[in-house]
Scaffold this active site. Structure first.
Site, PDB file in Angstrom:
ATOM      1  N   GLY A  32     -13.204   3.127 -26.335  1.00 32.03           N
ATOM      2  CA  GLY A  32     -11.899   2.478 -26.695  1.00 32.03           C
ATOM      3  C   GLY A  32     -11.430   1.948 -27.942  1.00 32.03           C
ATOM      4  O   GLY A  32     -12.338   1.629 -28.722  1.00 32.03           O
ATOM      5  N   TYR A  38     -13.261  -1.853 -31.759  1.00 30.93           N
ATOM      6  CA  TYR A  38     -13.687  -0.808 -31.197  1.00 30.93           C
ATOM      7  C   TYR A  38     -14.467  -1.145 -29.940  1.00 30.93           C
ATOM      8  O   TYR A  38     -15.497  -1.950 -30.389  1.00 30.93           O
ATOM      9  CB  TYR A  38     -14.366   0.408 -32.115  1.00 30.93           C
ATOM     10  CG  TYR A  38     -13.455   0.843 -33.092  1.00 30.93           C
ATOM     11  CD1 TYR A  38     -12.728   2.223 -32.570  1.00 30.93           C
ATOM     12  CD2 TYR A  38     -13.136   0.445 -34.330  1.00 30.93           C
ATOM     13  CE1 TYR A  38     -11.931   2.908 -33.461  1.00 30.93           C
ATOM     14  CE2 TYR A  38     -12.412   1.138 -35.182  1.00 30.93           C
ATOM     15  CZ  TYR A  38     -11.661   2.463 -34.905  1.00 30.93           C
ATOM     16  OH  TYR A  38     -10.701   3.238 -35.577  1.00 30.93           O
ATOM     17  N   VAL A  39     -14.613  -0.291 -28.832  1.00 30.24           N
ATOM     18  CA  VAL A  39     -15.582  -0.502 -27.870  1.00 30.24           C
ATOM     19  C   VAL A  39     -16.200   0.881 -27.668  1.00 30.24           C
ATOM     20  O   VAL A  39     -15.696   1.869 -27.544  1.00 30.24           O
ATOM     21  CB  VAL A  39     -14.575  -1.032 -26.578  1.00 30.24           C
ATOM     22  CG1 VAL A  39     -16.049  -1.018 -25.475  1.00 30.24           C
ATOM     23  CG2 VAL A  39     -13.863  -2.316 -26.835  1.00 30.24           C
ATOM     24  N   ASP A 131      -1.827 -12.947 -22.332  1.00 32.41           N
ATOM     25  CA  ASP A 131      -1.781 -11.451 -22.560  1.00 32.41           C
ATOM     26  C   ASP A 131      -2.312 -10.661 -21.408  1.00 32.41           C
ATOM     27  O   ASP A 131      -3.301  -9.626 -21.539  1.00 32.41           O
ATOM     28  CB  ASP A 131      -2.899 -11.314 -23.866  1.00 32.41           C
ATOM     29  CG  ASP A 131      -2.481 -10.140 -24.585  1.00 32.41           C
ATOM     30  OD1 ASP A 131      -1.460  -9.312 -24.469  1.00 32.41           O
ATOM     31  OD2 ASP A 131      -3.671  -9.253 -25.224  1.00 32.41           O
TER      32      ASP A 131
END
Length: 201
Positions: A32, A38-39, A131
């Site tokens: 992701g 970034y993951v 969020d």
């Protein structure tokens, strides 16, 4: 396997505001990209490595602090390590609420109540959950709730996002006539309209 610092250092991100991924260790699988990082899934583990963009170092610090605050709450991932620009947390097997909607996987009243409870527990720790959207709430393969991307849980201003999502669930989704599978482009369009405050709920 390399240590977490080495794995994070292997991730090369462009510093040109496009934040293109230039390189990463072969033991990392990209899963992701968000607004700040970034993951990656770390091979042969149940862990995820989150590497923040070059201008998001403060976000990495704040998110690590928040994960430490909620470590005793099962609804949030375990934090295994944190560095200047990275976190290592649980890799969650399951689907986000966004994926549930696009795949037609039912979201239940029990799920909504569990999310409410998870957020209330965070508030008891002095946080202000903010969020909260469809992509940072998971229903795991064991049908449990997990909440990720907690960096904005310390902001001071009030956030109605979860309240509005919950209202949409009760007003629309929970009705028998409402479709339980919704194309991603429609959800993205609704989100864009909502962000412009043209869609009061």
């Amino acid at each position: 396997m390399q240590n977490y610092n080495d794995l994070a250092a292997s991730v090369k991100i462009s510093d040109d505001k496009k934040y293109s991924l230039l390189d990463a260790d072969p033991s990392l699988t990209l899963i992701g990209k968000g607004r700040s990082a970034y993951v990656f899934r770390i091979h042969s583990t149940n862990k995820a490595l989150k590497v923040f963009f070059p201008d998001q170092i403060q976000t990495a610090k704040v998110e690590a602090e928040i994960y430490r605050t909620v470590q005793s709450i099962d609804y949030y991932p375990t934090l295994y390590a944190a560095g200047l620009n990275f976190l290592v947390i649980d890799h969650i097997e399951g689907n986000t609420l966004f994926e549930c909607l696009t795949l037609g996987i039912p979201i239940t009243e029990e799920n909504i109540e569990e999310i409410d409870h998870a957020l209330q527990l965070a508030r008891k720790e002095g946080l202000n959950p903010s969020d909260i959207h469809l992509r940072n709430i998971f229903i795991t393969s064991e049908k449990k709730v997990k909440i990720i991307d907690v960096a904005r849980f310390k902001q001071v201003k009030s956030c109605n996002q979860w309240h509005d999502l919950k209202s949409a669930f009760h007003l629309f989704y929970s009705k028998s006539f409402f479709p339980k599978r919704i194309p991603g482009f429609i959800l993205n369009s609704i989100a864009a309209i909502y962000k412009k405050r043209f869609l009061p709920i």
